[in-house]
Design an enzyme around this catalytic site. Structure first.
Site, PDB file in Angstrom:
ATOM      1  N   GLU A 140     -18.731   7.067   0.437  1.00 53.36           N
ATOM      2  CA  GLU A 140     -20.045   7.056   0.802  1.00 53.36           C
ATOM      3  C   GLU A 140     -20.480   7.973  -0.157  1.00 53.36           C
ATOM      4  O   GLU A 140     -21.582   8.726   0.398  1.00 53.36           O
ATOM      5  CB  GLU A 140     -20.474   7.062   2.224  1.00 53.36           C
ATOM      6  CG  GLU A 140     -20.046   5.846   2.940  1.00 53.36           C
ATOM      7  CD  GLU A 140     -20.425   5.663   4.521  1.00 53.36           C
ATOM      8  OE1 GLU A 140     -20.698   4.372   4.643  1.00 53.36           O
ATOM      9  OE2 GLU A 140     -20.909   6.660   4.845  1.00 53.36           O
TER      10      GLU A 140
ATOM     11  N   GLU B 128     -16.450  -0.779   4.679  1.00 50.30           N
ATOM     12  CA  GLU B 128     -16.648  -0.329   5.905  1.00 50.30           C
ATOM     13  C   GLU B 128     -17.598  -1.331   6.440  1.00 50.30           C
ATOM     14  O   GLU B 128     -18.637  -1.643   5.871  1.00 50.30           O
ATOM     15  CB  GLU B 128     -17.270   1.147   5.790  1.00 50.30           C
ATOM     16  CG  GLU B 128     -16.426   2.133   5.544  1.00 50.30           C
ATOM     17  CD  GLU B 128     -16.925   3.564   6.147  1.00 50.30           C
ATOM     18  OE1 GLU B 128     -17.959   3.608   6.987  1.00 50.30           O
ATOM     19  OE2 GLU B 128     -16.493   4.637   5.686  1.00 50.30           O
TER      20      GLU B 128
END
Length: 611
Positions: free
Chosen positions: A170, A279
């Protein structure tokens, strides 16, 4: 004459108030995409949770290895996060190798998520590992290369080559804050780190698919900005990784899917590389909603030709509220069924079923009976069978083999033979292919002509020995079937008498608006008195009517003049009084009177009243 059962099933949308059910649909063929789509789960917590003594149960409540349960739930690839020097060793190189060996033993593929930190790395935190803290950019570049290669080499030594490797986790604003932080002038440095990690993967095995991973999959401007900047700096990634959480995006599921898919299609066209959702997740205590989101997302990804979708820590039960395990039952919840292509939808109604034939208190001929039910279902082609019942027996079942093939109306020949004279009850139960059921109201109907005698006259009905009487005028001797309509809060014992002679003892069972039958044989025509007497410790059941069925072709009986002495309720319109000898009386007097009840100018009945 032969009569057949006609079952009409009409599929339509309607409301059924107060009945929440779950409708199950198959959205995509899970097996058909075993090799072209990664049905994935991140399980980085597993080894640590196992050290705490955590146990997982499968759908049937059986304790199993969590990886086996996940495999049964459709998971075919596992994502493992990698930390550099973590406290306790969890998610470090040795732990990752140990978990990867278990994953391979289950026949699943492996994705590595390199955090390049000793702990969590995400948009809010991208801390440099303690051992690299004082390193220059060039040294950090080498650190990334060495660490990446070291972990993959250890996996290869164990016979495992990861299918994918994320270079950072991320990395919305880069990594190693502030040195490689993109909104602090560190985009060039960040690009160098990515190149180093990608090179290390490909130096180990050129088949490893390298991924650059950003959060906020709904935000197209974020992805364009980042990947335009990286492309201009010569970064060559194999795939774009995306996080897609409705919770963190503050969007509902359908809106999230729409925005994510629009972003994916734009990125694939703009950069020429595939996009994978690495995710995602939903609230564990909103399992149906989560299931709808996940199956909708995966269906859209599959149709777009995208490579996969990973749920982040579905097995988590340690207070993480975006898992997919029921924290009460310890079993996978409905959200996990999305990985099998299954959608569960909670709706206000599922099926409606009603009896069409026979109707309430309809009279039909003895013999073979036509029955008809109307069934509505919220999903086309879902009705599996309709089971018909007469009284307490199953009359028969009509099975629908392929309702979708025959459209919205299906018929089938069916015979219900030998329906005897008297009152009967009928109802039907519809079942769909998910084993949901709906039952019709119970319909009381009559076979053969009958005469309704109306209310009985009651004496001391609330006490033992209380009686109910009817005066009956029969045109012929023979057999008759008596049907008493009653309701009773308890079992009530009674004795039936005809003209004072005991005919039978009968029991009125706890029920409401039910007919009970007793057969009698009368030796001669004329007026007769039927009497029910309470024999138990309690009084009579609530007798509302008497229906009489001739069994041997006699004329229907009529109400006869009552004889004998009895108590009756006050009459609302008693205008004429008669003495016992039949002479008129202008007013009631002490003793016994015959009362003629007149309603709307017509004589309705004669009754006896004691004053």
């Amino acid at each position: 004459m032969q009569r057949n059962l006609l079952l009409i099933m009409l599929m339509t949308w309607a409301a059924m108030s107060g009945h929440a059910v779950t409708v199950t649909d198959t959205i995509f063929n899970r097996k058909a995409h075993e090799t072209d789509f990664a049905f994935g789960a991140d399980v980085g917590f597993v080894s640590q949770m196992e050290s705490w003594g955590t146990k997982w149960l499968d759908k049937n409540g059986r304790q199993k290895d969590i990886l086996q349960i996940l495999k049964e739930q459709g998971i075919n690839n596992v994502r493992l996060r990698v930390w550099v020097n973590p406290s306790g060793g969890w998610c470090g190189k040795q732990d990752v190798v140990k978990m990867a060996k278990r994953v391979k033993a289950k026949g699943m593929g492996v994705m590595l998520s390199f955090h390049y930190s000793d702990s969590w790395a995400d948009p809010g935190t991208q801390d440099c590992p303690a051992a690299w803290k004082d390193h220059t950019v060039a040294q950090l570049e080498q650190d990334v290369y060495d660490h990446t290669k070291d972990v993959i080499t250890a996996l290869q030594a164990a016979g495992i080559t990861p299918r994918w490797a994320q270079i950072g986790n991320e990395t919305k604003r880069g990594m190693f804050y502030p040195t490689c932080q993109t909104n602090k002038g560190g985009t060039d440095n960040f690009a160098r780190m990515l190149k180093a990690g990608i090179k290390a993967c490909h130096d180990c095995d050129s088949s490893i698919i390298t991924i650059i991973h950003l959060p906020d999959g709904h935000d197209n401007s974020l992805y364009r900005s980042m990947f335009d900047a990286l492309k201009s700096r010569g970064v060559k990634w194999d795939m774009i990784g995306m996080s897609a959480y409705p919770r963190w995006s503050h969007l509902d599921g359908p809106t999230m899917i729409t925005k994510v898919m629009a972003n994916i299609k734009d990125l694939e066209k703009r950069y020429g590389t595939k996009v994978m959702v690495v995710e995602t997740g939903h609230y564990w205590n909103k399992a149906i909603e989560g299931n709808n989101y996940l199956v909708g997302l995966m269906d859209a990804l599959i149709k777009n030709g995208d490579p996969g979708c990973f749920y982040w820590e579905p097995e988590s039960m340690a207070g993480y509220d975006l898992g997919a395990w029921d924290q009460n039952t310890k079993r996978p919840n409905e959200a996990m069924d999305a990985y099998l292509g299954i959608k569960h939808t909670e709706v206000a109604w599922l099926m409606k079923a009603s009896m069409q034939t026979p109707k309430v208190e309809q009279t039909v001929e003895p013999g073979e009976l036509t029955m008809e039910a109307r069934v509505q279902h919220q999903r086309k082609g879902r009705i599996q069978s309709v089971e018909f019942h007469i009284d307490k027996k199953t009359a028969g079942t009509y099975k629908v083999e392929d309702i979708a093939a025959v459209g919205t109306v299906a018929t089938s020949a069916f015979t219900v033979p030998d329906v005897t004279i008297g009152p009967h009850t009928a109802w039907a139960k519809a079942t769909d292919n998910a084993k949901n059921t709906q039952i019709t109201d119970t319909v009381t109907f009559f076979v053969g002509e009958s005469a309704l005698m109306g209310d009985a006259t009651i004496e001391n009905g609330d006490k033992k020995g209380g009686t109910a009487r009817w005066g009956l005028k029969l045109d012929a001797a023979g057999k008759y079937r008596l049907a008493f309509k009653y309701s009773s809060p308890t079992l009530r014992g009674t004795e039936l008498r005809v003209n004072g002679d005991s005919i039978a003892r009968t029991y009125f069972y706890k029920d409401t608006d039910t007919y009970q039958t007793v057969d009698i044989e009368v030796s001669e025509a004329g007026t007769h008195i039927l009497q029910l007497t309470a024999t138990g410790t309690t009084g009579l059941p609530d007798i509302s009517s008497l229906r009489i069925f001739p069994l041997e072709g006699q004329m229907l009986p009529t109400r006869g003049e009552p004889t004998g002495v009895k108590y009756i309720k006050e009459l609302s319109d008693c205008t004429h009084y008669y003495n016992l000898n039949g002479t008129p009386s202008s007013m009631p007097h002490r003793g016994i009177n015959i009362v003629r009840e007149t309603i709307n100018g017509s004589i309705r009945s004669y009754k006896i009243k004691r004053y």
